[in-house]
Motif scaffolding. Sequence first.
Motif, PDB file in Angstrom:
ATOM      1  N   GLY A 111      -0.161  11.006  -0.132  1.00  0.00           N
ATOM      2  CA  GLY A 111       0.286  12.230   0.026  1.00  0.00           C
ATOM      3  C   GLY A 111       0.644  13.305  -0.244  1.00  0.00           C
ATOM      4  O   GLY A 111       1.050  14.710  -0.628  1.00  0.00           O
ATOM      5  N   LEU A 112       1.289  12.964  -2.212  1.00  0.00           N
ATOM      6  CA  LEU A 112       1.637  14.069  -3.059  1.00  0.00           C
ATOM      7  C   LEU A 112       0.282  15.195  -3.165  1.00  0.00           C
ATOM      8  O   LEU A 112       1.153  15.979  -3.645  1.00  0.00           O
ATOM      9  CB  LEU A 112       2.434  13.580  -4.094  1.00  0.00           C
ATOM     10  CG  LEU A 112       3.618  12.518  -3.813  1.00  0.00           C
ATOM     11  CD1 LEU A 112       4.381  11.886  -5.380  1.00  0.00           C
ATOM     12  CD2 LEU A 112       4.983  13.674  -3.431  1.00  0.00           C
ATOM     13  N   SER A 113      -0.274  14.730  -3.206  1.00  0.00           N
ATOM     14  CA  SER A 113      -1.732  15.462  -4.016  1.00  0.00           C
ATOM     15  C   SER A 113      -2.338  16.381  -2.244  1.00  0.00           C
ATOM     16  O   SER A 113      -2.419  17.270  -1.856  1.00  0.00           O
ATOM     17  CB  SER A 113      -2.646  14.480  -4.778  1.00  0.00           C
ATOM     18  OG  SER A 113      -2.853  13.618  -3.732  1.00  0.00           O
ATOM     19  N   SER A 114      -2.438  15.384  -1.609  1.00  0.00           N
ATOM     20  CA  SER A 114      -4.383  16.283  -0.614  1.00  0.00           C
ATOM     21  C   SER A 114      -3.679  15.379   1.042  1.00  0.00           C
ATOM     22  O   SER A 114      -3.527  16.204   2.002  1.00  0.00           O
ATOM     23  CB  SER A 114      -5.351  16.204  -1.178  1.00  0.00           C
ATOM     24  OG  SER A 114      -5.079  14.085  -0.826  1.00  0.00           O
ATOM     25  N   GLY A 115      -2.260  14.213   1.008  1.00  0.00           N
ATOM     26  CA  GLY A 115      -1.683  14.030   2.145  1.00  0.00           C
ATOM     27  C   GLY A 115      -2.728  12.524   2.426  1.00  0.00           C
ATOM     28  O   GLY A 115      -3.892  12.184   1.916  1.00  0.00           O
ATOM     29  N   TRP A 116      -1.634  12.055   3.296  1.00  0.00           N
ATOM     30  CA  TRP A 116      -2.348  10.603   4.038  1.00  0.00           C
ATOM     31  C   TRP A 116      -2.358  10.392   5.017  1.00  0.00           C
ATOM     32  O   TRP A 116      -0.875  10.950   5.958  1.00  0.00           O
ATOM     33  CB  TRP A 116      -1.921   9.509   2.224  1.00  0.00           C
ATOM     34  CG  TRP A 116      -2.739   8.399   3.124  1.00  0.00           C
ATOM     35  CD1 TRP A 116      -3.692   7.354   2.607  1.00  0.00           C
ATOM     36  CD2 TRP A 116      -2.425   7.074   3.941  1.00  0.00           C
ATOM     37  NE1 TRP A 116      -3.857   6.145   3.125  1.00  0.00           N
ATOM     38  CE2 TRP A 116      -2.941   5.700   4.259  1.00  0.00           C
ATOM     39  CE3 TRP A 116      -1.200   7.129   5.111  1.00  0.00           C
ATOM     40  CZ2 TRP A 116      -2.333   5.017   5.153  1.00  0.00           C
ATOM     41  CZ3 TRP A 116      -0.298   6.394   5.644  1.00  0.00           C
ATOM     42  CH2 TRP A 116      -1.445   4.699   5.848  1.00  0.00           C
ATOM     43  N   THR A 117      -3.825   9.540   5.694  1.00  0.00           N
ATOM     44  CA  THR A 117      -2.895   9.178   7.137  1.00  0.00           C
ATOM     45  C   THR A 117      -3.955   7.898   7.408  1.00  0.00           C
ATOM     46  O   THR A 117      -4.835   7.835   7.480  1.00  0.00           O
ATOM     47  CB  THR A 117      -3.422  10.620   8.212  1.00  0.00           C
ATOM     48  OG1 THR A 117      -3.379  11.598   7.915  1.00  0.00           O
ATOM     49  CG2 THR A 117      -3.336  10.007   9.916  1.00  0.00           C
ATOM     50  N   GLY A 118      -2.642   7.276   8.386  1.00  0.00           N
ATOM     51  CA  GLY A 118      -3.566   5.945   8.369  1.00  0.00           C
ATOM     52  C   GLY A 118      -2.742   5.073   9.923  1.00  0.00           C
ATOM     53  O   GLY A 118      -1.212   4.971  10.001  1.00  0.00           O
ATOM     54  N   GLU A 119      -2.493   4.292  10.006  1.00  0.00           N
ATOM     55  CA  GLU A 119      -2.519   2.958  11.311  1.00  0.00           C
ATOM     56  C   GLU A 119      -1.833   1.743  10.162  1.00  0.00           C
ATOM     57  O   GLU A 119      -1.852   1.366  10.045  1.00  0.00           O
ATOM     58  CB  GLU A 119      -3.519   2.788  12.210  1.00  0.00           C
ATOM     59  CG  GLU A 119      -2.820   1.605  13.421  1.00  0.00           C
ATOM     60  CD  GLU A 119      -3.048   1.581  14.447  1.00  0.00           C
ATOM     61  OE1 GLU A 119      -2.907   0.494  15.347  1.00  0.00           O
ATOM     62  OE2 GLU A 119      -4.624   1.791  14.991  1.00  0.00           O
ATOM     63  N   VAL A 178       6.733  20.451  -0.887  1.00  0.00           N
ATOM     64  CA  VAL A 178       6.689  20.415  -2.577  1.00  0.00           C
ATOM     65  C   VAL A 178       5.641  19.307  -3.300  1.00  0.00           C
ATOM     66  O   VAL A 178       5.940  18.417  -3.582  1.00  0.00           O
ATOM     67  CB  VAL A 178       7.659  20.302  -2.972  1.00  0.00           C
ATOM     68  CG1 VAL A 178       8.191  21.087  -4.819  1.00  0.00           C
ATOM     69  CG2 VAL A 178       9.172  21.687  -1.971  1.00  0.00           C
ATOM     70  N   PRO A 179       4.391  20.191  -3.307  1.00  0.00           N
ATOM     71  CA  PRO A 179       3.223  19.510  -4.133  1.00  0.00           C
ATOM     72  C   PRO A 179       3.813  18.703  -5.545  1.00  0.00           C
ATOM     73  O   PRO A 179       4.516  19.553  -6.363  1.00  0.00           O
ATOM     74  CB  PRO A 179       2.080  20.314  -4.316  1.00  0.00           C
ATOM     75  CG  PRO A 179       2.456  20.937  -3.656  1.00  0.00           C
ATOM     76  CD  PRO A 179       4.280  21.783  -3.168  1.00  0.00           C
ATOM     77  N   GLY A 180       3.846  17.072  -5.374  1.00  0.00           N
ATOM     78  CA  GLY A 180       4.213  16.197  -6.813  1.00  0.00           C
ATOM     79  C   GLY A 180       5.789  16.199  -6.547  1.00  0.00           C
ATOM     80  O   GLY A 180       5.718  15.910  -7.508  1.00  0.00           O
ATOM     81  N   GLY A 235       0.570  -1.156   0.284  1.00  0.00           N
ATOM     82  CA  GLY A 235       0.009   0.136   0.368  1.00  0.00           C
ATOM     83  C   GLY A 235       1.048   1.281  -0.357  1.00  0.00           C
ATOM     84  O   GLY A 235       0.466   2.451  -0.124  1.00  0.00           O
ATOM     85  N   VAL A 236       2.071   1.233  -0.228  1.00  0.00           N
ATOM     86  CA  VAL A 236       3.373   2.424   0.072  1.00  0.00           C
ATOM     87  C   VAL A 236       2.665   3.073  -1.116  1.00  0.00           C
ATOM     88  O   VAL A 236       3.202   4.054  -0.876  1.00  0.00           O
ATOM     89  CB  VAL A 236       4.233   2.065   0.014  1.00  0.00           C
ATOM     90  CG1 VAL A 236       5.663   3.306  -0.223  1.00  0.00           C
ATOM     91  CG2 VAL A 236       4.840   1.250   1.225  1.00  0.00           C
ATOM     92  N   THR A 237       2.598   2.815  -2.447  1.00  0.00           N
ATOM     93  CA  THR A 237       2.330   3.270  -3.928  1.00  0.00           C
ATOM     94  C   THR A 237       1.187   4.197  -3.419  1.00  0.00           C
ATOM     95  O   THR A 237       1.439   5.175  -3.535  1.00  0.00           O
ATOM     96  CB  THR A 237       2.804   2.286  -4.298  1.00  0.00           C
ATOM     97  OG1 THR A 237       3.920   1.211  -4.545  1.00  0.00           O
ATOM     98  CG2 THR A 237       2.842   3.295  -5.929  1.00  0.00           C
ATOM     99  N   LEU A 238      -0.131   3.997  -3.086  1.00  0.00           N
ATOM    100  CA  LEU A 238      -0.674   4.693  -3.150  1.00  0.00           C
ATOM    101  C   LEU A 238      -0.870   5.613  -1.529  1.00  0.00           C
ATOM    102  O   LEU A 238      -1.498   7.140  -1.931  1.00  0.00           O
ATOM    103  CB  LEU A 238      -1.820   3.752  -2.381  1.00  0.00           C
ATOM    104  CG  LEU A 238      -3.374   3.875  -2.885  1.00  0.00           C
ATOM    105  CD1 LEU A 238      -3.733   5.078  -3.252  1.00  0.00           C
ATOM    106  CD2 LEU A 238      -4.300   2.785  -1.838  1.00  0.00           C
ATOM    107  N   TRP A 239      -0.058   4.948  -0.731  1.00  0.00           N
ATOM    108  CA  TRP A 239      -0.176   6.267   0.313  1.00  0.00           C
ATOM    109  C   TRP A 239       0.669   7.626   0.443  1.00  0.00           C
ATOM    110  O   TRP A 239       0.517   8.450  -0.346  1.00  0.00           O
ATOM    111  CB  TRP A 239       1.156   5.879   1.629  1.00  0.00           C
ATOM    112  CG  TRP A 239      -0.135   4.048   1.794  1.00  0.00           C
ATOM    113  CD1 TRP A 239      -0.935   4.212   2.163  1.00  0.00           C
ATOM    114  CD2 TRP A 239       1.099   3.085   3.208  1.00  0.00           C
ATOM    115  NE1 TRP A 239      -0.974   2.755   2.986  1.00  0.00           N
ATOM    116  CE2 TRP A 239       0.253   2.150   3.445  1.00  0.00           C
ATOM    117  CE3 TRP A 239       1.857   3.396   3.454  1.00  0.00           C
ATOM    118  CZ2 TRP A 239       0.290   1.416   3.859  1.00  0.00           C
ATOM    119  CZ3 TRP A 239       2.615   2.679   3.621  1.00  0.00           C
ATOM    120  CH2 TRP A 239       1.933   1.736   4.312  1.00  0.00           C
TER     121      TRP A 239
END
Length: 727
Positions: A386-394, A416-418, A378-382
């Motif tokens: 994360g590059l666009s709007s951010g991601w948070t999870g356990e 730095v976006p993107g 799942g790292v690729t999806l995170w």
Amino acid sequence: MNSTSKGIRWFILFYLFLYALWIFFPAGHPSERALGGGLALWFSGTVATVTALYTRHHLPSGSNRRLWTWISVGLGLWWTGDFFLIISSTRSPLFSSLREIVFTVGAGLILAGILQSPRKTLPSVSKLRLWMDVTINASAVVILSWLILLKPVMQVLTVTGTGSFAILYPSMDLVLLLVLILIFQTSEVESISQSLGWIGAGLLAYTMSDLAYVYLANSNAYIPGSPVDLGWTLGDGFFILSSWVQMQTKPDEIPRFPRVLRFLIQRIRNYLPLVNVIVLGWYTLLLWQFSGKSEPLGLWGTVFLGLVLIARQGIMTGEVEYQQYANLVNHIAEPTFICNATGHLRLANPAFLELIGVDSPEKITGLPLQQIFRPSAGVTLWIKEGLSSGWTGEVEVQRLSNGLSLPVMLALRPLVPGKTIAGTAHDLSQIKQQQIALQKAYEEIAHAHAELSRMNAELEQRVAEKTASLSEAYQQLERQNIALKNLDRLKSDFVSLVSHELRAPLTNISGGIELLLLRSKRLPRDATQTLQLVQSEILRLTRFVESILDLSALDAGKMPLFLAPISVHSVIEVVKRQFSHTPNAGRIRWEIPDKFPDLLADEQALTSVLFHLLDNAMKYAPEGEIVVKAWSKEDKGFLEIRDHGQGIPEEDLPLLFTQFFRSRMSDSQTIYGHGLGLYMVQRLLEAMNGTIMVRNLPEGGACFTCSLPIVQMEAGEDHEAESLDRG
């Protein structure tokens, strides 16, 4: 070791002083001076070599010992070269060649020792900038050394036709100096030994003498013992001083530079590339101006190093912003990292390194996040979110030190976006442990609650059973109480009835005996005594019957008391008549003031009180006086009865006024009584708003003190009957 080092230091300083005087104030034949100068130079090399060996011997195994091992061997070879220099003064070319070979090998060994010195690489955000600094400084020093020092010597050697191999001496010195400069440029100042500074000073002194030696040797003008030798001797002194500095510190420590000197080295190091380029360009322009022709090496070297310097300044400008990010990350307490758009780590703070079990940021720089966080799929999806709007999870973080996994709350935000992501990984280990502990505690509480509910149900059942049992027992006790009250009433009625029935016969018998005693002169003596004894027993029995009647009346609340002003003297007269027929009446001593205020009391009750107290004193104190005193204080009148008997046991005092209680029960057969007298005294006094107290006297005997209210006199009455103090 410390005292030995100090002795060597002062000896070398004194030796250098005398040697300098001998050089600058020549005397004697030139050949003698040549031999003496060579021996002096050989002696200073000997001391430097021995001191280095002594330092190496007292160091434990490690980088410091390796440093002094190579330096001691290199100095030993140079010492051998000094010996060949003395012999070469005889114009033998063989020894000159041997000296050049030995010197070259010795310089290589000293270089190996310098490279073995303990130090830490200078931390830098960009390794490219560090290598640029090394390139600029090394190139500038080499070009300047060639233009200023080596090229003029080579020109002299070419003109004189002498071989250029003599240039080896200053060249090797300059190489060693350049290595030292690069070490200072690329290492932390705190990790560099102060000994290297003195070694650098010694190499610089060697360089000056080697350059002068090359100039003079080409014209056969060099003579041992001349001022040229001072640089070599001074260089040996600096090496000895370096050994002394190393011996002054603990074996496992590095001799540090003073704080001020460390500050200066750091500042000089930052500006050294710029200064070297400016000096190289300035010297090239001066040489062009004075000679009228340009120096290609200096000119193109200045241009090239200038371009490198400009690139270096651009990198430094970019590093400022990057350093701000680095400082921000390093000072955050939460584990924090920065990665690029592909998920490869670029920067991590100490907290993140500690989290994943790594001691150096170099070990994880460039490492993909897939090797650190789980699930790796799942790292690729995170990263994309994360590059666009951010991601948070356990998620779980993989510790690289032991392979264990830890739960973390991972948050990715676009820095730095993107292009760049900043991430924080909050360790949830303690929270998970607390959750487990709370869950366990909750289960224990639930179990305890169920157990308490069960116990509460059992307790309610037992309480209900006990309540029913107690209710039944209470009802039974209530019935028994009613029965006892009936029995008590019947007893009182029976006692009252018997007492009334006994009073009349006793009165009649007492009256008949009293008539017979009036005619005692006609009766025999024995009959008279018998009648008197019977009369005494009848009176005692009559008093007992009256006591029972009075007690029954008191318990039933039917004994009327008429409180009125009573004269104590009138009551005492009645009591005296009651005891007049008693043989012990003479033991009573009355101490009653003539003028004593009236008491608010019932005359018959007060008479009964005094009678019972005196009767009790006569029975329990068969010998000695019985003193009756009276006094008043404020609104109370006091009557005190003292005897001179054995007193009352302390344990009996609290029970003395209890119904049917008798002290010293062993005397019950010899002392007549039923334990009702003192009980009636207390009841009568309480009914008249009075009190009674008892105490044992220090000199022996008991003392009963009664108190009753005094009749308050109105204004205008006789005030002579004032309260009297107790005598």
